[in-house]
Design an enzyme around this catalytic site. Structure first.
Site, PDB file in Angstrom:
ATOM      1  N   SER A  74       6.139  -0.833  -2.366  1.00 41.44           N
ATOM      2  CA  SER A  74       4.788  -1.019  -2.928  1.00 41.44           C
ATOM      3  C   SER A  74       4.610  -0.463  -4.333  1.00 41.44           C
ATOM      4  O   SER A  74       3.597  -0.757  -4.969  1.00 41.44           O
ATOM      5  CB  SER A  74       3.736  -0.393  -2.016  1.00 41.44           C
ATOM      6  OG  SER A  74       3.330  -1.330  -1.076  1.00 41.44           O
ATOM      7  N   LYS A  77       3.886  -3.030  -6.827  1.00 39.38           N
ATOM      8  CA  LYS A  77       2.545  -3.620  -6.997  1.00 39.38           C
ATOM      9  C   LYS A  77       1.913  -3.194  -8.322  1.00 39.38           C
ATOM     10  O   LYS A  77       1.067  -3.894  -8.878  1.00 39.38           O
ATOM     11  CB  LYS A  77       1.657  -3.229  -5.807  1.00 39.38           C
ATOM     12  CG  LYS A  77       2.148  -3.842  -4.484  1.00 39.38           C
ATOM     13  CD  LYS A  77       1.413  -3.298  -3.273  1.00 39.38           C
ATOM     14  CE  LYS A  77       1.964  -3.912  -1.988  1.00 39.38           C
ATOM     15  NZ  LYS A  77       1.467  -3.247  -0.771  1.00 39.38           N
ATOM     16  N   TYR A 197       6.544 -12.077  -3.445  1.00 43.08           N
ATOM     17  CA  TYR A 197       6.095 -10.763  -2.949  1.00 43.08           C
ATOM     18  C   TYR A 197       7.239  -9.988  -2.279  1.00 43.08           C
ATOM     19  O   TYR A 197       7.456  -8.808  -2.575  1.00 43.08           O
ATOM     20  CB  TYR A 197       4.917 -10.956  -1.976  1.00 43.08           C
ATOM     21  CG  TYR A 197       4.512  -9.669  -1.322  1.00 43.08           C
ATOM     22  CD1 TYR A 197       3.825  -8.686  -2.032  1.00 43.08           C
ATOM     23  CD2 TYR A 197       4.849  -9.393   0.003  1.00 43.08           C
ATOM     24  CE1 TYR A 197       3.491  -7.478  -1.449  1.00 43.08           C
ATOM     25  CE2 TYR A 197       4.518  -8.189   0.594  1.00 43.08           C
ATOM     26  CZ  TYR A 197       3.837  -7.233  -0.134  1.00 43.08           C
ATOM     27  OH  TYR A 197       3.522  -6.030   0.437  1.00 43.08           O
ATOM     28  N   TYR A 250      -2.268   4.301  -0.276  1.00 37.48           N
ATOM     29  CA  TYR A 250      -2.720   3.857   1.045  1.00 37.48           C
ATOM     30  C   TYR A 250      -4.069   4.502   1.366  1.00 37.48           C
ATOM     31  O   TYR A 250      -4.875   4.705   0.466  1.00 37.48           O
ATOM     32  CB  TYR A 250      -1.653   4.140   2.113  1.00 37.48           C
ATOM     33  CG  TYR A 250      -0.286   3.629   1.697  1.00 37.48           C
ATOM     34  CD1 TYR A 250      -0.092   2.272   1.471  1.00 37.48           C
ATOM     35  CD2 TYR A 250       0.781   4.478   1.492  1.00 37.48           C
ATOM     36  CE1 TYR A 250       1.141   1.784   1.074  1.00 37.48           C
ATOM     37  CE2 TYR A 250       2.032   4.005   1.104  1.00 37.48           C
ATOM     38  CZ  TYR A 250       2.195   2.655   0.891  1.00 37.48           C
ATOM     39  OH  TYR A 250       3.407   2.182   0.500  1.00 37.48           O
ATOM     40  N   VAL A 268       6.734   2.365   0.704  1.00 41.32           N
ATOM     41  CA  VAL A 268       7.334   2.801   1.969  1.00 41.32           C
ATOM     42  C   VAL A 268       8.846   3.036   1.862  1.00 41.32           C
ATOM     43  O   VAL A 268       9.465   3.478   2.822  1.00 41.32           O
ATOM     44  CB  VAL A 268       7.028   1.839   3.140  1.00 41.32           C
ATOM     45  CG1 VAL A 268       5.547   1.817   3.464  1.00 41.32           C
ATOM     46  CG2 VAL A 268       7.571   0.453   2.869  1.00 41.32           C
TER      47      VAL A 268
HETATM   48  N1  GLU Z   1       7.111  -4.694   1.542  1.00 41.04           N
HETATM   49  C1  GLU Z   1       6.264  -3.814   2.269  1.00 41.04           C
HETATM   50  C2  GLU Z   1       5.277  -4.585   3.102  1.00 41.04           C
HETATM   51  O1  GLU Z   1       4.753  -5.542   2.656  1.00 41.04           O
HETATM   52  C3  GLU Z   1       5.570  -2.957   1.271  1.00 41.04           C
HETATM   53  C4  GLU Z   1       4.834  -1.914   1.944  1.00 41.04           C
HETATM   54  C5  GLU Z   1       4.622  -0.715   1.109  1.00 41.04           C
HETATM   55  O2  GLU Z   1       5.512  -0.184   0.449  1.00 41.04           O
HETATM   56  O3  GLU Z   1       3.475  -0.282   1.157  1.00 41.04           O
HETATM   57  O4  GLU Z   1       5.001  -4.254   4.211  1.00 41.04           O
END
Ligand code: GLU
Length: 314
Positions: A74, A77, A197, A250, A268
Protein backbone atom coordinates in the site's frame (compact mmCIF):
# COMPACT_ATOMS: atom_id res chain seq x y z
CA UNK A 1 8.26 27.31 -3.10
CA UNK A 2 10.62 27.33 -0.18
CA UNK A 3 14.13 26.61 -1.34
CA UNK A 4 15.80 26.29 2.04
CA UNK A 5 14.49 24.20 4.89
CA UNK A 6 13.68 25.81 8.21
CA UNK A 7 15.58 25.22 11.39
CA UNK A 8 19.20 24.60 12.25
CA UNK A 9 21.72 22.86 9.94
CA UNK A 10 20.94 19.19 9.39
CA UNK A 11 22.50 17.00 12.07
CA UNK A 12 24.23 13.71 11.26
CA UNK A 13 21.48 11.14 11.74
CA UNK A 14 23.66 8.05 11.25
CA UNK A 15 24.42 7.50 14.98
CA UNK A 16 20.73 7.74 15.82
CA UNK A 17 19.68 5.26 13.13
CA UNK A 18 22.44 2.89 14.32
CA UNK A 19 21.08 3.22 17.85
CA UNK A 20 17.49 2.56 16.75
CA UNK A 21 18.53 -0.48 14.70
CA UNK A 22 20.65 -1.85 17.57
CA UNK A 23 17.73 -1.50 19.98
CA UNK A 24 14.96 -2.80 17.73
CA UNK A 25 16.44 -5.26 15.22
CA UNK A 26 16.83 -8.01 17.87
CA UNK A 27 13.07 -7.74 18.48
CA UNK A 28 12.14 -8.21 14.81
CA UNK A 29 9.52 -10.91 14.39
CA UNK A 30 8.86 -11.26 18.11
CA UNK A 31 5.56 -9.40 17.99
CA UNK A 32 2.97 -9.20 15.25
CA UNK A 33 2.45 -11.43 12.23
CA UNK A 34 3.61 -11.34 8.61
CA UNK A 35 0.70 -10.76 6.20
CA UNK A 36 -0.51 -14.16 5.11
CA UNK A 37 -3.54 -13.38 2.95
CA UNK A 38 -1.23 -12.88 -0.04
CA UNK A 39 0.53 -16.27 -0.27
CA UNK A 40 3.81 -14.89 -1.68
CA UNK A 41 4.11 -12.48 1.27
CA UNK A 42 3.57 -15.20 3.88
CA UNK A 43 7.02 -16.63 3.12
CA UNK A 44 8.94 -13.47 4.11
CA UNK A 45 11.29 -13.87 7.09
CA UNK A 46 9.80 -11.78 9.92
CA UNK A 47 13.14 -11.29 11.69
CA UNK A 48 14.20 -8.28 9.63
CA UNK A 49 14.34 -4.56 10.35
CA UNK A 50 15.61 -1.71 8.21
CA UNK A 51 15.57 2.07 8.44
CA UNK A 52 16.78 4.86 6.14
CA UNK A 53 16.35 8.60 5.76
CA UNK A 54 17.25 11.33 3.32
CA UNK A 55 17.27 15.01 4.20
CA UNK A 56 16.09 17.80 1.93
CA UNK A 57 19.76 18.67 1.37
CA UNK A 58 20.43 15.12 0.16
CA UNK A 59 22.27 13.73 3.21
CA UNK A 60 21.49 10.06 3.78
CA UNK A 61 21.66 7.70 6.74
CA UNK A 62 20.59 4.06 6.95
CA UNK A 63 20.88 1.04 9.25
CA UNK A 64 19.79 -2.58 9.68
CA UNK A 65 18.28 -4.36 6.66
CA UNK A 66 18.09 -1.07 4.76
CA UNK A 67 19.23 -2.62 1.46
CA UNK A 68 16.86 -5.59 1.46
CA UNK A 69 14.03 -5.15 -1.05
CA UNK A 70 10.47 -5.81 0.09
CA UNK A 71 6.99 -5.61 -1.36
CA UNK A 72 5.86 -2.01 -0.90
CA UNK A 73 2.15 -2.94 -1.14
CA UNK A 74 0.00 0.00 0.00
CA UNK A 75 2.94 2.40 0.14
CA UNK A 76 2.53 2.34 -3.67
CA UNK A 77 -0.80 4.16 -3.22
CA UNK A 78 1.22 7.26 -2.41
CA UNK A 79 2.95 7.09 -5.77
CA UNK A 80 -0.12 6.21 -7.83
CA UNK A 81 -1.90 9.16 -6.22
CA UNK A 82 1.07 11.36 -7.12
CA UNK A 83 1.03 10.23 -10.76
CA UNK A 84 -2.72 10.76 -10.94
CA UNK A 85 -2.44 14.30 -9.55
CA UNK A 86 0.27 15.02 -12.14
CA UNK A 87 -2.03 13.86 -14.92
CA UNK A 88 -5.53 15.06 -13.99
CA UNK A 89 -5.11 17.28 -10.92
CA UNK A 90 -8.28 18.30 -9.12
CA UNK A 91 -10.52 16.18 -11.36
CA UNK A 92 -9.44 13.18 -9.30
CA UNK A 93 -11.61 14.34 -6.41
CA UNK A 94 -14.76 13.62 -8.41
CA UNK A 95 -13.95 9.93 -7.99
CA UNK A 96 -12.44 9.68 -4.52
CA UNK A 97 -12.90 11.49 -1.20
CA UNK A 98 -10.47 12.88 1.33
CA UNK A 99 -11.84 11.65 4.63
CA UNK A 100 -10.45 8.97 6.93
CA UNK A 101 -12.52 5.82 6.69
CA UNK A 102 -12.25 4.45 10.23
CA UNK A 103 -12.82 1.06 8.60
CA UNK A 104 -10.43 -1.73 7.57
CA UNK A 105 -8.51 -0.98 4.36
CA UNK A 106 -10.46 -3.53 2.34
CA UNK A 107 -13.94 -2.87 3.72
CA UNK A 108 -16.99 -3.10 1.45
CA UNK A 109 -19.53 -1.79 3.95
CA UNK A 110 -18.90 1.95 3.67
CA UNK A 111 -18.73 1.77 -0.10
CA UNK A 112 -22.33 0.60 -0.29
CA UNK A 113 -23.76 3.35 1.89
CA UNK A 114 -21.67 5.96 0.06
CA UNK A 115 -22.72 4.84 -3.43
CA UNK A 116 -19.39 3.57 -4.66
CA UNK A 117 -17.36 6.71 -3.87
CA UNK A 118 -14.36 5.61 -1.79
CA UNK A 119 -13.52 7.67 1.28
CA UNK A 120 -9.88 8.34 0.35
CA UNK A 121 -7.14 7.27 -2.11
CA UNK A 122 -5.33 5.12 0.47
CA UNK A 123 -7.99 2.50 1.20
CA UNK A 124 -8.10 -0.27 -1.38
CA UNK A 125 -11.29 0.99 -3.03
CA UNK A 126 -9.78 4.47 -3.35
CA UNK A 127 -6.54 3.16 -4.81
CA UNK A 128 -8.52 1.07 -7.31
CA UNK A 129 -10.44 4.24 -8.30
CA UNK A 130 -7.06 5.98 -8.79
CA UNK A 131 -5.86 2.99 -10.87
CA UNK A 132 -8.96 3.41 -13.07
CA UNK A 133 -8.04 7.07 -13.66
CA UNK A 134 -4.49 6.01 -14.58
CA UNK A 135 -5.75 3.37 -17.04
CA UNK A 136 -7.91 6.07 -18.65
CA UNK A 137 -4.72 8.11 -19.08
CA UNK A 138 -3.01 5.17 -20.78
CA UNK A 139 -0.73 4.48 -17.82
CA UNK A 140 0.45 1.14 -16.45
CA UNK A 141 2.24 -0.18 -13.37
CA UNK A 142 5.36 -0.15 -15.55
CA UNK A 143 5.00 3.63 -15.80
CA UNK A 144 4.87 3.80 -12.00
CA UNK A 145 8.04 1.70 -11.82
CA UNK A 146 9.67 4.13 -14.27
CA UNK A 147 8.58 7.12 -12.20
CA UNK A 148 9.98 5.51 -9.05
CA UNK A 149 13.23 4.60 -10.80
CA UNK A 150 13.63 8.26 -11.74
CA UNK A 151 12.81 9.46 -8.21
CA UNK A 152 15.03 6.90 -6.47
CA UNK A 153 17.84 7.20 -9.03
CA UNK A 154 18.03 3.42 -9.42
CA UNK A 155 16.01 0.75 -11.24
CA UNK A 156 12.80 -0.24 -9.43
CA UNK A 157 11.05 -3.44 -10.49
CA UNK A 158 7.78 -5.27 -10.05
CA UNK A 159 7.84 -8.67 -8.33
CA UNK A 160 5.72 -10.61 -10.80
CA UNK A 161 5.35 -13.55 -8.41
CA UNK A 162 3.75 -11.34 -5.76
CA UNK A 163 1.53 -9.68 -8.38
CA UNK A 164 0.34 -13.07 -9.69
CA UNK A 165 -0.18 -14.34 -6.14
CA UNK A 166 -2.40 -11.40 -5.31
CA UNK A 167 -4.29 -11.52 -8.61
CA UNK A 168 -5.10 -15.17 -7.91
CA UNK A 169 -6.32 -14.58 -4.36
CA UNK A 170 -7.51 -10.96 -4.28
CA UNK A 171 -11.21 -11.81 -4.21
CA UNK A 172 -12.09 -8.86 -2.05
CA UNK A 173 -10.33 -6.41 -4.36
CA UNK A 174 -12.18 -7.98 -7.31
CA UNK A 175 -15.39 -7.44 -5.32
CA UNK A 176 -14.52 -3.80 -4.54
CA UNK A 177 -13.74 -3.03 -8.18
CA UNK A 178 -16.89 -4.68 -9.46
CA UNK A 179 -18.96 -2.98 -6.78
CA UNK A 180 -17.66 0.46 -7.78
CA UNK A 181 -18.23 -0.41 -11.43
CA UNK A 182 -21.87 -1.20 -10.60
CA UNK A 183 -22.22 2.36 -9.26
CA UNK A 184 -20.68 3.78 -12.46
CA UNK A 185 -17.56 4.90 -10.58
CA UNK A 186 -15.07 2.85 -12.65
CA UNK A 187 -14.85 3.75 -16.35
CA UNK A 188 -12.63 0.97 -17.65
CA UNK A 189 -13.00 -2.79 -17.67
CA UNK A 190 -12.26 -4.12 -14.21
CA UNK A 191 -9.48 -6.46 -15.45
CA UNK A 192 -6.91 -3.85 -16.59
CA UNK A 193 -7.68 -1.68 -13.57
CA UNK A 194 -6.97 -4.55 -11.17
CA UNK A 195 -3.92 -5.58 -13.17
CA UNK A 196 -2.45 -2.11 -12.63
CA UNK A 197 -3.44 -2.17 -8.95
CA UNK A 198 -2.01 -5.63 -8.19
CA UNK A 199 1.22 -4.87 -10.03
CA UNK A 200 1.73 -1.50 -8.31
CA UNK A 201 1.34 -3.24 -4.93
CA UNK A 202 4.02 -5.73 -6.03
CA UNK A 203 6.70 -3.06 -6.62
CA UNK A 204 9.88 -4.04 -4.75
CA UNK A 205 11.97 -1.40 -3.01
CA UNK A 206 14.31 -1.16 -0.07
CA UNK A 207 14.29 1.45 2.71
CA UNK A 208 16.99 3.59 1.10
CA UNK A 209 15.13 3.72 -2.21
CA UNK A 210 11.83 4.57 -0.54
CA UNK A 211 13.34 7.39 1.53
CA UNK A 212 14.83 8.84 -1.67
CA UNK A 213 11.77 8.37 -3.87
CA UNK A 214 9.40 10.06 -1.42
CA UNK A 215 11.78 13.03 -1.12
CA UNK A 216 9.46 15.37 -3.05
CA UNK A 217 7.08 15.26 -0.09
CA UNK A 218 9.53 17.01 2.27
CA UNK A 219 10.56 19.58 -0.32
CA UNK A 220 7.22 21.05 -1.41
CA UNK A 221 7.01 18.82 -4.49
CA UNK A 222 10.56 19.45 -5.75
CA UNK A 223 12.33 16.52 -7.44
CA UNK A 224 14.38 14.61 -4.83
CA UNK A 225 17.29 14.17 -7.23
CA UNK A 226 17.40 17.88 -8.05
CA UNK A 227 15.61 17.45 -11.41
CA UNK A 228 14.32 20.72 -12.86
CA UNK A 229 10.69 19.61 -13.17
CA UNK A 230 8.83 19.46 -9.85
CA UNK A 231 7.09 16.15 -9.10
CA UNK A 232 4.07 17.97 -7.65
CA UNK A 233 3.18 21.58 -7.02
CA UNK A 234 3.74 22.83 -3.47
CA UNK A 235 -0.02 22.81 -2.86
CA UNK A 236 -0.38 19.25 -4.12
CA UNK A 237 2.55 18.02 -2.02
CA UNK A 238 1.07 19.57 1.11
CA UNK A 239 -2.25 17.96 0.39
CA UNK A 240 -0.68 14.53 -0.08
CA UNK A 241 1.01 15.01 3.30
CA UNK A 242 -2.35 15.94 4.83
CA UNK A 243 -3.92 12.78 3.41
CA UNK A 244 -1.05 10.68 4.73
CA UNK A 245 -1.52 12.09 8.20
CA UNK A 246 -5.29 11.56 8.23
CA UNK A 247 -5.63 8.40 6.13
CA UNK A 248 -2.20 6.82 5.54
CA UNK A 249 -2.05 4.16 8.22
CA UNK A 250 -5.32 2.22 7.92
CA UNK A 251 -7.65 2.77 10.84
CA UNK A 252 -4.73 3.66 13.13
CA UNK A 253 -4.25 7.16 11.69
CA UNK A 254 -5.40 8.75 14.95
CA UNK A 255 -2.92 6.70 16.96
CA UNK A 256 -0.10 7.52 14.52
CA UNK A 257 -0.89 11.24 14.76
CA UNK A 258 -1.00 10.96 18.55
CA UNK A 259 2.15 8.88 19.05
CA UNK A 260 4.29 9.96 16.09
CA UNK A 261 2.81 13.14 14.65
CA UNK A 262 4.14 12.74 11.11
CA UNK A 263 2.44 12.10 7.76
CA UNK A 264 2.99 8.36 7.15
CA UNK A 265 1.96 5.74 4.60
CA UNK A 266 2.22 2.07 5.48
CA UNK A 267 1.81 -1.20 3.58
CA UNK A 268 1.16 -4.82 4.53
CA UNK A 269 4.66 -5.72 3.32
CA UNK A 270 5.79 -4.04 6.59
CA UNK A 271 7.10 -0.80 5.09
CA UNK A 272 6.22 2.69 6.34
CA UNK A 273 7.25 6.01 4.75
CA UNK A 274 7.17 9.10 6.99
CA UNK A 275 7.65 12.75 6.09
CA UNK A 276 9.09 15.54 8.20
CA UNK A 277 8.04 18.49 6.03
CA UNK A 278 10.92 20.75 5.00
CA UNK A 279 13.41 18.42 6.70
CA UNK A 280 13.55 14.80 5.59
CA UNK A 281 11.82 11.60 4.51
CA UNK A 282 12.21 8.45 6.56
CA UNK A 283 11.47 4.84 5.69
CA UNK A 284 11.24 1.87 8.05
CA UNK A 285 10.56 -1.79 7.34
CA UNK A 286 9.88 -4.86 9.42
CA UNK A 287 7.47 -7.47 8.04
CA UNK A 288 5.49 -8.47 11.14
CA UNK A 289 2.26 -6.45 11.39
CA UNK A 290 0.02 -5.48 14.27
CA UNK A 291 -3.72 -6.18 14.11
CA UNK A 292 -4.36 -3.00 12.11
CA UNK A 293 -1.91 -4.00 9.33
CA UNK A 294 0.89 -1.59 10.28
CA UNK A 295 4.44 -2.82 10.87
CA UNK A 296 4.68 -3.37 14.62
CA UNK A 297 8.39 -2.65 14.88
CA UNK A 298 8.24 0.04 12.21
CA UNK A 299 5.84 1.97 14.39
CA UNK A 300 8.15 1.56 17.43
CA UNK A 301 11.07 2.84 15.31
CA UNK A 302 9.13 5.94 14.28
CA UNK A 303 8.15 6.60 17.89
CA UNK A 304 11.79 6.32 18.91
CA UNK A 305 12.97 8.59 16.09
CA UNK A 306 10.46 11.29 16.99
CA UNK A 307 11.18 11.01 20.73
CA UNK A 308 14.94 11.38 20.16
CA UNK A 309 14.80 14.19 17.58
CA UNK A 310 11.66 16.10 18.56
CA UNK A 311 10.85 16.15 14.84
CA UNK A 312 7.08 16.07 14.51
CA UNK A 313 4.61 18.37 12.82
CA UNK A 314 3.01 19.20 16.17
N1 GLU B 1 -2.19 -5.42 -2.17
C1 GLU B 1 -2.78 -5.34 -0.88
C2 GLU B 1 -4.27 -5.49 -0.96
O1 GLU B 1 -4.87 -4.96 -1.83
C3 GLU B 1 -2.40 -4.02 -0.32
C4 GLU B 1 -2.81 -3.94 1.07
C5 GLU B 1 -2.01 -2.99 1.86
O2 GLU B 1 -0.78 -2.95 1.83
O3 GLU B 1 -2.68 -2.26 2.58
O4 GLU B 1 -4.88 -6.13 -0.17
Amino acid sequence: MRTTPHGPPTPDFQPLLDEIAAALRPQAGQQGKVASYIPALARVNAAQFGIALRTCEGAEAAAGDCDTPFSIQSVSKLFSLTMCLQLIGEALWQRVGREPSGNPFNSLVQLESEHGLPRNPFINAGAIAVADRLVSQGRSAGDLAAMLSDLAGTAIEIDEEVAASEAATGFRNHALANFMKSFGKIDNDVAPVLELYFRQCALRMNCRQLARAAGYLCRDGGHPGGGATPVLTERQARRVNALMLTCGTYDMAGEFAFLIGLPCKSGVGGGIVAVVPDRLTLSVWSPALDASGNSWLGMRALEMFVARTGLSVF
